[in-house]
Write an enzyme that holds these catalytic residues in place. Structure first.
Site, short mmCIF file in Angstrom:
data_model
loop_
_atom_site.label_atom_id
_atom_site.label_comp_id
_atom_site.label_asym_id
_atom_site.label_seq_id
_atom_site.Cartn_x
_atom_site.Cartn_y
_atom_site.Cartn_z
N LYS A 185 49.67 38.25 43.27
CA LYS A 185 48.49 38.23 42.39
C LYS A 185 47.67 39.52 42.58
O LYS A 185 47.26 40.16 41.61
CB LYS A 185 47.63 37.00 42.71
CG LYS A 185 46.49 36.85 41.73
CD LYS A 185 45.66 35.63 42.05
CE LYS A 185 44.24 35.88 41.60
NZ LYS A 185 43.24 35.33 42.48
N ASP A 245 45.30 33.25 37.85
CA ASP A 245 44.33 32.69 38.80
C ASP A 245 44.03 31.28 38.35
O ASP A 245 44.70 30.74 37.47
CB ASP A 245 43.07 33.57 38.89
CG ASP A 245 42.14 33.36 37.70
OD1 ASP A 245 42.60 32.82 36.66
OD2 ASP A 245 40.95 33.70 37.80
#
Ligand code: SF4
Length: 222
Positions: free
Chosen positions: A134, A152
């Site tokens: 991420k 997210d």
């Protein structure tokens, strides 16, 4: 929601391939200001900010980095102080021991393998200690080279509500999204969902009555 209602709702809004473009276009108008909320002035500051943002808010990170980036300007600066000093300087972002260790490891590798520069590709970025997929996705995207779609909590929730994925696991969600979202939109798509998630499609009480996507969303309550 019972299965029959879900199937009915999916039929009402149409196939996701047909909906993805209008969804992006409408959100781009609605959230023209959607952008990363972290404050940074260089690729190194971006990388550090994103690493510090794990398990805390962007506002909190910005408060810490306002003074941090005056003191730490180059990878060498992070290695020139004892680990405890760096821990104190990033204390307010939480998980400070682990983050300090990751920062120092990352700086070491930047110096040894990347000439002190932040790399741009995902395979290089994920090699840095403490840099997960991420973080790597956010960094490469902000540096103008998005190589995937950042997932997210908001991107996950909205992608599910909009019927773009049935998955729970972020890696599998990203796999669905990169197939669906046009490549030129990989960078801005997560920002649009994040801002829509913060302002309209909240986790507990989505404000469907104020949403520009009601006719495109199988989860709409209006
Ligand atoms: S219609 Fe409701 S559930 Fe769908 S995106 Fe908008 S706020 Fe979220």
């Amino acid at each position: 929601m019972p299965r029959s209602f879900i199937a009915e709702a999916r039929k009402r809004v149409g196939a996701k391939k047909q909906r993805i473009k209008p969804v992006i276009e409408r959100l781009a108008v609605e959230h023209a200001d959607a952008a990363i909320a972290l404050t940074f002035g260089s690729p190194l500051e971006l990388l550090v900010s994103v690493m510090l943002s794990a398990q805390t808010t962007d506002v909190n990170v910005n408060k810490v980095t306002e003074t941090l980036f005056v003191k730490y300007r180059t990878p060498d600066d992070y290695l020139a102080v004892p680990q405890e000093e760096l821990e104190r300087d990033i204390f307010a972002t939480g998980f400070y021991r682990q983050k300090a260790r990751s920062l120092r490891g990352t700086m070491q590798m930047l110096l040894e393998e990347f000439g002190g520069e932040v790399p741009r590709t995902l395979p290089e970025l994920v090699r840095l200690p403490g840099v997960a997929r991420k973080t790597a996705n956010v960094v490469s995207s902000e540096l103008g080279n998005p190589q995937g779609v950042v997932v997210d909590t908001h991107v996950r929730r909205l992608s599910q509500r909009l019927g773009f994925t049935k998955e729970e696991d972020p890696v599998k969600i990203e796999r669905d999204l990169v197939k669906l979202v046009p490549r030129e939109d990989w960078g801005r798509f997560p920002h649009l969902l994040i801002w829509h998630g913060r302002r309209v499609c909240m986790a507990r009480a989505p404000r469907c009555e104020d949403c520009v996507l009601t006719d495109l969303c199988p989860s709409s309550r209006v």
